[in-house]
Design an enzyme around this catalytic site. Sequence first.
Site, PDB file in Angstrom:
ATOM      1  N   MET A  30       0.848  -1.194   0.000  1.00 49.61           N
ATOM      2  CA  MET A  30       0.000   0.000   0.000  1.00 49.61           C
ATOM      3  C   MET A  30       0.888   1.251   0.000  1.00 49.61           C
ATOM      4  O   MET A  30       0.458   2.327   0.397  1.00 49.61           O
ATOM      5  CB  MET A  30      -0.940  -0.014   1.202  1.00 49.61           C
ATOM      6  N   ALA A  32       4.058   3.923   0.924  1.00 57.61           N
ATOM      7  CA  ALA A  32       4.774   4.415   2.114  1.00 57.61           C
ATOM      8  C   ALA A  32       5.859   3.390   2.456  1.00 57.61           C
ATOM      9  O   ALA A  32       5.975   2.915   3.592  1.00 57.61           O
ATOM     10  CB  ALA A  32       3.831   4.664   3.290  1.00 57.61           C
ATOM     11  N   HIS A  34       9.095   1.122   3.196  1.00 58.66           N
ATOM     12  CA  HIS A  34      10.194   1.191   4.149  1.00 58.66           C
ATOM     13  C   HIS A  34      11.058  -0.052   3.966  1.00 58.66           C
ATOM     14  O   HIS A  34      10.796  -0.876   3.078  1.00 58.66           O
ATOM     15  CB  HIS A  34       9.666   1.328   5.585  1.00 58.66           C
ATOM     16  N   GLY A  36      11.198  -2.740   5.443  1.00 61.13           N
ATOM     17  CA  GLY A  36      10.464  -4.015   5.472  1.00 61.13           C
ATOM     18  C   GLY A  36       9.996  -4.389   4.072  1.00 61.13           C
ATOM     19  O   GLY A  36      10.201  -5.523   3.600  1.00 61.13           O
ATOM     20  N   HIS A  37       9.366  -3.429   3.371  1.00 60.51           N
ATOM     21  CA  HIS A  37       8.942  -3.695   1.993  1.00 60.51           C
ATOM     22  C   HIS A  37      10.152  -4.003   1.114  1.00 60.51           C
ATOM     23  O   HIS A  37      10.114  -4.891   0.264  1.00 60.51           O
ATOM     24  CB  HIS A  37       8.236  -2.469   1.397  1.00 60.51           C
ATOM     25  N   GLN A  61     -10.353  -2.530   2.235  1.00 62.78           N
ATOM     26  CA  GLN A  61      -9.867  -3.265   3.409  1.00 62.78           C
ATOM     27  C   GLN A  61      -9.802  -2.412   4.660  1.00 62.78           C
ATOM     28  O   GLN A  61      -9.373  -2.880   5.707  1.00 62.78           O
ATOM     29  CB  GLN A  61      -8.515  -3.919   3.127  1.00 62.78           C
ATOM     30  N   ASP A 149       2.190  -8.994   9.310  1.00 66.38           N
ATOM     31  CA  ASP A 149       0.756  -9.273   9.163  1.00 66.38           C
ATOM     32  C   ASP A 149       0.593 -10.789   9.109  1.00 66.38           C
ATOM     33  O   ASP A 149       0.276 -11.361   8.057  1.00 66.38           O
ATOM     34  CB  ASP A 149       0.223  -8.602   7.898  1.00 66.38           C
ATOM     35  N   LEU A 183       8.867  -2.511  11.695  1.00 70.58           N
ATOM     36  CA  LEU A 183       8.659  -1.446  10.706  1.00 70.58           C
ATOM     37  C   LEU A 183       7.226  -1.515  10.188  1.00 70.58           C
ATOM     38  O   LEU A 183       6.698  -2.585   9.910  1.00 70.58           O
ATOM     39  CB  LEU A 183       9.638  -1.589   9.541  1.00 70.58           C
ATOM     40  N   SER A 184       6.613  -0.338  10.078  1.00 74.38           N
ATOM     41  CA  SER A 184       5.240  -0.235   9.583  1.00 74.38           C
ATOM     42  C   SER A 184       5.044   1.158   9.021  1.00 74.38           C
ATOM     43  O   SER A 184       5.591   2.130   9.558  1.00 74.38           O
ATOM     44  CB  SER A 184       4.256  -0.455  10.746  1.00 74.38           C
TER      45      SER A 184
HETATM   46  O1  PAF Z   1      -0.211  -5.729   3.626  1.00 78.12           O
HETATM   47  C1  PAF Z   1      -0.617  -4.806   2.905  1.00 78.12           C
HETATM   48  O2  PAF Z   1       0.048  -3.791   2.726  1.00 78.12           O
HETATM   49  C2  PAF Z   1      -1.971  -4.920   2.245  1.00 78.12           C
HETATM   50  O3  PAF Z   1      -2.880  -5.553   3.070  1.00 78.12           O
HETATM   51  C3  PAF Z   1      -1.917  -5.588   0.846  1.00 78.12           C
HETATM   52  C4  PAF Z   1      -1.457  -7.036   0.953  1.00 78.12           C
HETATM   53  C5  PAF Z   1      -0.954  -4.824  -0.039  1.00 78.12           C
HETATM   54  C6  PAF Z   1      -3.290  -5.579   0.205  1.00 78.12           C
HETATM   55  O4  PAF Z   1      -3.752  -4.285   0.031  1.00 78.12           O
END
Ligand code: PAF
Length: 278
Positions: A30, A32, A34, A36-37, A61, A149, A183-184
Amino acid sequence: MTLIKTIQELQKALAPAHAAGKTIGLVPTMGALHEGHLSLIRRAHAENDLCVVSVFVNPTQFNNAEDLQKYPRTLDADLALVGDLADIVFAPSAEEVYRIPATEHYDFGPVEQVMEGPARPGHFNGVGIIVKRLFDWVDPTRAYFGEKDYQQVAVVKTLVRQCGLKLEIIPCPIVREASGLALSSRNQRLTADQRATAANIYRILKESRDLQTTDTQKIIAFVAREIEKYDLFKLEYYQIVDGETLQPIADLTAAPTAVGCIAVWADNVRLIDNIRYK
Ligand code: PAF
């Protein structure tokens, strides 16, 4: 890296790779972004011929309008961070994604009936909708999800099984600040002081592993007591669950794997984290 905003362009760009039988790694995000991504993106880049990163703040969501409105949107910075680690960044608008209205209804069974499920009604259906659509559009070989998550990973695996999809789901370890805070993207909404206090969440979880008991009620009581010592925090839940089925367990010996999952409000920012007991 190419920035793509429409589904048609995305599918056109991926067609040669599919025709040539190349592997495609998808990292749904989504934005932003960091470290972690980036750990997911680096892995998708290393393990596949092509790496696709999606950046989309998915409205279906969010069960909380304020959370959706305040969710950071930083596409330019995201693109700079991703650089050449991705071949494609897919950043569609909500109109593009939901040109076909979101009428899908998923039932993920027991894995969604605990923790985030009751705490965030409709959340996992929204996750299911966007993730399934991304899987359909990209048709990846592998998709990468962060274990922060933890429940989302279980839900996505269930989605893949229920829909008979062939891709592989790759769960990736939590990346933490030096302080221990997971990280979030939501951490951006904490002040420096709040961020320092938030590091206690992981400290408390780690200490709970050293208790000389396998009785999960005792471990949960310890975590609740320690969290509540901080005025900043309001504990939403702490549950210790079987790492596969996500069903609560009464004793750590009751399942082959046991994971403690926490959701805490730090002022008006909702933080989640988890720790493995075995
Ligand atoms: O974990 C997330 O950032 C979101 O839930 C995802 C998997 C990108 C779905 O929108």
